[in-house]
Design a protein around this motif. Structure first.
Motif, PDB file in Angstrom:
ATOM      1  N   ARG A 152       0.898  -1.286   0.174  1.00  0.00           N
ATOM      2  CA  ARG A 152      -0.021  -0.153   0.135  1.00  0.00           C
ATOM      3  C   ARG A 152       0.600   1.352  -0.067  1.00  0.00           C
ATOM      4  O   ARG A 152       0.309   2.313   0.247  1.00  0.00           O
ATOM      5  CB  ARG A 152      -0.967   0.008   1.042  1.00  0.00           C
ATOM      6  N   ALA A 153       2.151   1.182  -0.433  1.00  0.00           N
ATOM      7  CA  ALA A 153       3.091   2.400  -0.231  1.00  0.00           C
ATOM      8  C   ALA A 153       2.573   3.534  -1.310  1.00  0.00           C
ATOM      9  O   ALA A 153       2.594   4.558  -0.934  1.00  0.00           O
ATOM     10  CB  ALA A 153       4.562   2.028  -0.700  1.00  0.00           C
ATOM     11  N   LEU A 160      -0.690  11.083   1.949  1.00  0.00           N
ATOM     12  CA  LEU A 160       0.190  11.887   2.685  1.00  0.00           C
ATOM     13  C   LEU A 160       0.317  13.223   1.858  1.00  0.00           C
ATOM     14  O   LEU A 160       0.231  14.193   2.657  1.00  0.00           O
ATOM     15  CB  LEU A 160       1.373  11.200   2.866  1.00  0.00           C
ATOM     16  N   ALA A 161       0.735  13.095   0.509  1.00  0.00           N
ATOM     17  CA  ALA A 161       0.875  14.268  -0.264  1.00  0.00           C
ATOM     18  C   ALA A 161      -0.395  15.146  -0.334  1.00  0.00           C
ATOM     19  O   ALA A 161      -0.436  16.508  -0.224  1.00  0.00           O
ATOM     20  CB  ALA A 161       1.365  14.085  -1.469  1.00  0.00           C
ATOM     21  N   ASP A 228      -6.347  -5.248  11.624  1.00  0.00           N
ATOM     22  CA  ASP A 228      -7.491  -4.713  12.889  1.00  0.00           C
ATOM     23  C   ASP A 228      -6.919  -4.285  14.039  1.00  0.00           C
ATOM     24  O   ASP A 228      -7.528  -3.477  14.734  1.00  0.00           O
ATOM     25  CB  ASP A 228      -8.289  -6.089  13.204  1.00  0.00           C
ATOM     26  N   LEU A 229      -5.627  -4.455  14.212  1.00  0.00           N
ATOM     27  CA  LEU A 229      -5.075  -3.885  15.415  1.00  0.00           C
ATOM     28  C   LEU A 229      -4.620  -2.576  15.560  1.00  0.00           C
ATOM     29  O   LEU A 229      -4.174  -1.890  16.292  1.00  0.00           O
ATOM     30  CB  LEU A 229      -3.682  -4.846  15.850  1.00  0.00           C
ATOM     31  N   ALA A 230      -5.009  -1.800  14.397  1.00  0.00           N
ATOM     32  CA  ALA A 230      -4.778  -0.559  14.110  1.00  0.00           C
ATOM     33  C   ALA A 230      -6.044  -0.025  14.895  1.00  0.00           C
ATOM     34  O   ALA A 230      -5.960   1.338  15.256  1.00  0.00           O
ATOM     35  CB  ALA A 230      -4.912  -0.212  12.745  1.00  0.00           C
ATOM     36  N   ALA A 231      -6.831  -0.767  15.157  1.00  0.00           N
ATOM     37  CA  ALA A 231      -8.263  -0.043  15.758  1.00  0.00           C
ATOM     38  C   ALA A 231      -7.876   0.647  17.008  1.00  0.00           C
ATOM     39  O   ALA A 231      -8.616   1.784  17.435  1.00  0.00           O
ATOM     40  CB  ALA A 231      -9.263  -1.016  15.798  1.00  0.00           C
ATOM     41  N   VAL A 265      -1.921   4.636  10.561  1.00  0.00           N
ATOM     42  CA  VAL A 265      -1.751   5.817   9.840  1.00  0.00           C
ATOM     43  C   VAL A 265      -2.247   5.949   8.502  1.00  0.00           C
ATOM     44  O   VAL A 265      -2.681   6.919   8.206  1.00  0.00           O
ATOM     45  CB  VAL A 265      -0.047   5.943   9.703  1.00  0.00           C
ATOM     46  N   LEU A 266      -2.314   4.824   7.853  1.00  0.00           N
ATOM     47  CA  LEU A 266      -3.017   4.494   6.445  1.00  0.00           C
ATOM     48  C   LEU A 266      -4.589   4.983   6.592  1.00  0.00           C
ATOM     49  O   LEU A 266      -5.235   5.839   5.646  1.00  0.00           O
ATOM     50  CB  LEU A 266      -2.697   3.308   5.778  1.00  0.00           C
ATOM     51  N   GLN A 267      -5.135   4.352   7.555  1.00  0.00           N
ATOM     52  CA  GLN A 267      -6.530   4.385   8.045  1.00  0.00           C
ATOM     53  C   GLN A 267      -6.861   5.914   8.116  1.00  0.00           C
ATOM     54  O   GLN A 267      -7.919   6.351   7.699  1.00  0.00           O
ATOM     55  CB  GLN A 267      -7.024   3.461   8.747  1.00  0.00           C
TER      56      GLN A 267
END
Length: 305
Positions: A152-153, A160-161, A228-231, A265-267
């Motif tokens: 997903r880079a 981000l931009a 899921d552990l981004a939650a 960060v992505l989400q």
């Protein structure tokens, strides 16, 4: 309006029920919510009808929920909308639809969790119960969910931009530092686990400051639990992530937590952009998504050394 130009109304919902599930047709019908993919219509006090109204992919997502969620739901400690019936495409409405149980509560983007300990324990208990090895025929995650973060880079760089150009981020270097560390972490070597796949604030429900339900399992899939552990960073109050990590079992290793931070960060970047689009009144924008995304980025970048 759906992309098939059919307006969804209470009368249409009643007509669909009379045609395919007549035993439910006499229940009161009223609008419950309009989500990203589906509209939700209350059906009496304990059921709801979900109809796709925006994206074509919603058809397959509803069928996936109907196939898998009834078997998973009994082991989950928070209420979820369990599919009870399926409606097939017809001349009245040329797309599938579901009758599910109704889960009361307020979406977390509108009423964030405030009782940190209770919310952390509830979220940890839910994900501990869900994150079990999935069968070989479990669905793969769409858009890379549950797969390698490095895939997903390009999306990360683009978001981000965009967020930086719009003035939504004051320290893009700190955001990139979290991402770079996450991408450098060792990958997941365990079995593919069941994942919710879309635990953003609008898909959790709150009551009295803690979580009381989880909705929208259309992105249910199998893969790396780090997704899921981004939650915790996205859903919990400040300072509650450590409590979550202590309660979640088995305890995630350091590499998994690093990858989870990257997914967070992505989400959060996605939520930030959707929120800003809502502030500007653009189609598809949701202004309530911005504040929790901003809070998540603040928490994540505060730990950059």
């Amino acid at each position: 309006m759906t992309d098939t130009k059919i307006e969804i109304t209470a009368e249409l919902v009643r007509d669909l029920l009379r045609d395919q599930h007549p035993d439910l047709a006499d229940r009161p019908v009223r609008l419950g919510a309009r989500g990203w993919d589906n509209q939700l219509w209350r059906l009496g006090s304990d059921l709801a009808v979900r109809l796709p109204w925006a994206t074509r992919s919603a058809d397959d997502l509803l069928r996936k929920e109907y196939t898998w969620l009834p078997a998973l739901a009994p082991r989950l400690p928070l209420p979820v909308p369990v599919p009870r019936r399926i409606g097939e495409p017809s001349a009245q409405f040329p797309r599938p639809w579901l009758v599910t149980t109704w889960v009361p509560g307020v979406s977390g983007d509108r009423a964030p969790a405030t009782r940190a300990a209770e919310a952390a324990d509830a979220l940890a208990g839910f994900l501990t119960a869900l994150h079990r090895p999935a069968p070989g025929d479990a669905p793969a995650g769409g858009h890379g969910r549950g797969g390698p973060l490095a895939d997903r880079a390009e999306q990360f760089a683009r978001q981000l931009a965009s967020a930086t150009e719009q003035g939504l981020i004051t320290d893009p270097g700190a955001v990139r530092a979290v991402w770079d560390d996450a991408v450098a972490a060792p990958g997941w070597a365990g079995p593919a686990l069941w994942l919710h796949g879309d635990l953003h604030p609008a898909n959790v429900l709150t009551l009295d400051g803690t979580f009381c339900g989880v909705v929208d399992f259309g992105d249910l899939c199998a893969g790396d639990p780090a997704y899921d552990l981004a939650a915790p960073w996205l859903l919990l109050p400040d300072g509650a992530a450590d409590r979550f990590h202590a309660a979640y079992q088995p305890a995630p290793d350091a590499a998994t937590l690093r990858r989870a931070r990257g997914w967070a960060v992505l989400q959060a970047l996605g939520g930030l952009l959707v929120g800003e689009a809502g502030v500007r009144g653009e189609p598809g924008g949701k202004p309530t998504w911005g504040p929790p995304a901003q809070a998540a980025l603040r928490r994540l970048t505060a730990t950059v050394r």
